[in-house]
Design a protein around this motif. Structure first.
Motif, PDB file in Angstrom:
ATOM      1  N   PRO A  11       0.409  -0.817   0.068  1.00 49.93           N
ATOM      2  CA  PRO A  11      -0.143   0.071  -0.333  1.00 49.93           C
ATOM      3  C   PRO A  11       0.384   1.357   0.113  1.00 49.93           C
ATOM      4  O   PRO A  11       1.808   1.058   0.199  1.00 49.93           O
ATOM      5  CB  PRO A  11      -0.873  -0.575   0.968  1.00 49.93           C
ATOM      6  CG  PRO A  11      -0.444  -0.893   1.811  1.00 49.93           C
ATOM      7  CD  PRO A  11       0.480  -1.868   1.112  1.00 49.93           C
ATOM      8  N   LEU A  12       0.143   1.997  -0.543  1.00 51.98           N
ATOM      9  CA  LEU A  12       1.029   3.793  -0.397  1.00 51.98           C
ATOM     10  C   LEU A  12       0.180   4.404   1.094  1.00 51.98           C
ATOM     11  O   LEU A  12      -0.451   4.564   1.268  1.00 51.98           O
ATOM     12  CB  LEU A  12       0.448   4.357  -1.651  1.00 51.98           C
ATOM     13  CG  LEU A  12       0.706   5.807  -1.410  1.00 51.98           C
ATOM     14  CD1 LEU A  12       3.016   5.921  -1.782  1.00 51.98           C
ATOM     15  CD2 LEU A  12       0.234   6.391  -2.832  1.00 51.98           C
TER      16      LEU A  12
ATOM     17  N   VAL B 181      -4.145   2.759  -0.584  1.00 52.31           N
ATOM     18  CA  VAL B 181      -3.341   4.129   0.614  1.00 52.31           C
ATOM     19  C   VAL B 181      -3.575   3.990   1.727  1.00 52.31           C
ATOM     20  O   VAL B 181      -5.508   3.673   2.118  1.00 52.31           O
ATOM     21  CB  VAL B 181      -4.228   4.976   0.081  1.00 52.31           C
ATOM     22  CG1 VAL B 181      -5.410   5.805  -0.460  1.00 52.31           C
ATOM     23  CG2 VAL B 181      -3.457   6.393   0.310  1.00 52.31           C
ATOM     24  N   PHE B 182      -3.082   4.663   3.389  1.00 52.35           N
ATOM     25  CA  PHE B 182      -3.296   5.125   4.294  1.00 52.35           C
ATOM     26  C   PHE B 182      -2.591   5.945   3.964  1.00 52.35           C
ATOM     27  O   PHE B 182      -1.335   6.516   3.769  1.00 52.35           O
ATOM     28  CB  PHE B 182      -3.345   3.695   5.040  1.00 52.35           C
ATOM     29  CG  PHE B 182      -1.485   3.429   5.695  1.00 52.35           C
ATOM     30  CD1 PHE B 182      -1.048   3.598   6.375  1.00 52.35           C
ATOM     31  CD2 PHE B 182      -0.888   2.663   4.547  1.00 52.35           C
ATOM     32  CE1 PHE B 182       0.686   3.841   6.986  1.00 52.35           C
ATOM     33  CE2 PHE B 182       1.031   2.236   4.621  1.00 52.35           C
ATOM     34  CZ  PHE B 182       0.988   3.559   5.655  1.00 52.35           C
TER      35      PHE B 182
ATOM     36  N   SER C  99      -4.169   5.560   9.478  1.00 50.97           N
ATOM     37  CA  SER C  99      -5.405   5.342   9.508  1.00 50.97           C
ATOM     38  C   SER C  99      -5.269   3.524   9.167  1.00 50.97           C
ATOM     39  O   SER C  99      -3.994   3.051   8.811  1.00 50.97           O
ATOM     40  CB  SER C  99      -6.089   5.767   8.271  1.00 50.97           C
ATOM     41  OG  SER C  99      -5.796   5.632   6.686  1.00 50.97           O
ATOM     42  N   LYS C 100      -6.448   3.124   8.308  1.00 51.86           N
ATOM     43  CA  LYS C 100      -6.459   1.729   8.109  1.00 51.86           C
ATOM     44  C   LYS C 100      -5.944   1.668   6.130  1.00 51.86           C
ATOM     45  O   LYS C 100      -6.101   2.809   6.034  1.00 51.86           O
ATOM     46  CB  LYS C 100      -8.168   1.071   8.046  1.00 51.86           C
ATOM     47  CG  LYS C 100      -8.717   1.654   7.156  1.00 51.86           C
ATOM     48  CD  LYS C 100      -9.796   0.800   7.758  1.00 51.86           C
ATOM     49  CE  LYS C 100     -11.707   1.907   6.880  1.00 51.86           C
ATOM     50  NZ  LYS C 100     -12.376   1.038   6.964  1.00 51.86           N
ATOM     51  N   LYS C 101      -6.247   0.956   5.889  1.00 56.19           N
ATOM     52  CA  LYS C 101      -5.746   1.247   4.133  1.00 56.19           C
ATOM     53  C   LYS C 101      -7.465   1.009   3.933  1.00 56.19           C
ATOM     54  O   LYS C 101      -7.818   0.257   3.573  1.00 56.19           O
ATOM     55  CB  LYS C 101      -5.639  -0.955   3.675  1.00 56.19           C
ATOM     56  CG  LYS C 101      -4.188  -0.878   4.370  1.00 56.19           C
ATOM     57  CD  LYS C 101      -3.866  -2.204   3.761  1.00 56.19           C
ATOM     58  CE  LYS C 101      -2.499  -2.294   4.514  1.00 56.19           C
ATOM     59  NZ  LYS C 101      -2.680  -3.961   4.161  1.00 56.19           N
TER      60      LYS C 101
ATOM     61  N   GLY D 290     -11.976   7.910  -6.905  1.00 57.94           N
ATOM     62  CA  GLY D 290     -11.902   9.109  -5.765  1.00 57.94           C
ATOM     63  C   GLY D 290     -11.997   9.084  -5.174  1.00 57.94           C
ATOM     64  O   GLY D 290     -12.907   8.137  -4.425  1.00 57.94           O
ATOM     65  N   GLY D 291     -11.575   9.029  -3.728  1.00 62.66           N
ATOM     66  CA  GLY D 291     -11.916   9.323  -2.125  1.00 62.66           C
ATOM     67  C   GLY D 291     -11.119  10.047  -1.329  1.00 62.66           C
ATOM     68  O   GLY D 291     -10.676  10.792  -1.664  1.00 62.66           O
ATOM     69  N   ARG D 292     -11.815   9.789  -0.164  1.00 63.01           N
ATOM     70  CA  ARG D 292     -11.277  10.685   0.637  1.00 63.01           C
ATOM     71  C   ARG D 292     -10.939   9.698   2.294  1.00 63.01           C
ATOM     72  O   ARG D 292     -11.715   8.637   2.403  1.00 63.01           O
ATOM     73  CB  ARG D 292     -12.445  11.878   0.755  1.00 63.01           C
ATOM     74  CG  ARG D 292     -13.306  11.344   1.683  1.00 63.01           C
ATOM     75  CD  ARG D 292     -15.440  12.660   1.882  1.00 63.01           C
ATOM     76  NE  ARG D 292     -14.108  13.401   2.010  1.00 63.01           N
ATOM     77  CZ  ARG D 292     -14.809  13.999   3.342  1.00 63.01           C
ATOM     78  NH1 ARG D 292     -15.832  13.333   4.203  1.00 63.01           N
ATOM     79  NH2 ARG D 292     -14.358  15.427   4.136  1.00 63.01           N
ATOM     80  N   ILE D 293     -10.120  10.258   2.623  1.00 62.43           N
ATOM     81  CA  ILE D 293      -9.404  10.213   4.068  1.00 62.43           C
ATOM     82  C   ILE D 293      -9.232  11.127   5.313  1.00 62.43           C
ATOM     83  O   ILE D 293      -9.190  11.852   5.068  1.00 62.43           O
ATOM     84  CB  ILE D 293      -8.036   9.104   4.409  1.00 62.43           C
ATOM     85  CG1 ILE D 293      -7.869   7.791   3.310  1.00 62.43           C
ATOM     86  CG2 ILE D 293      -8.632   8.068   6.206  1.00 62.43           C
ATOM     87  CD1 ILE D 293      -6.935   7.212   3.178  1.00 62.43           C
TER      88      ILE D 293
END
Length: 100
Positions: free
Chosen positions: A1-2, A64-65, A77-79, A85-88
């Protein structure tokens, strides 16, 4: 993961360009551009994708995390899937403590 590390305190953005890392296929348009942005006021990392890869054989990040570093320490965060498109939100992160 990135892992995307954010040093909180101001808004920020960057662009990640990915290719397969082995060939010149990017010259034929096989690449992916991910634009990340951090909104410090909202404490949210978001991204958009411009995907020109050909499929699963291309070596690109799929998850991504977020790691946020601030005066209180750091938290991750978790992965999350690295899709169109997304957001954390930073609220999805867990505080870590270094024990010596």
């Amino acid at each position: 993961p990135l892992e995307v590390q954010v040093y909180a305190g101001a808004d920020g953005a960057f662009v990640l360009t990915e290719d397969d890392g082995e060939t010149t296929a990017y010259t034929q348009g096989r690449y992916r551009i991910v634009t990340f942005s951090w909104n410090d006021n909202a404490q949210v990392l978001s991204w958009t994708l411009d995907d020109h890869s050909s499929g699963p054989g291309d070596r690109m990040f799929h998850e991504v995390f977020l790691t946020v570093i601030d005066s209180d320490g750091w938290r991750s965060s978790k992965k999350y899937p690295l899709n169109a498109g997304g957001r954390i939100p930073a609220s999805a992160t867990q505080q870590w403590q270094l024990v010596v």
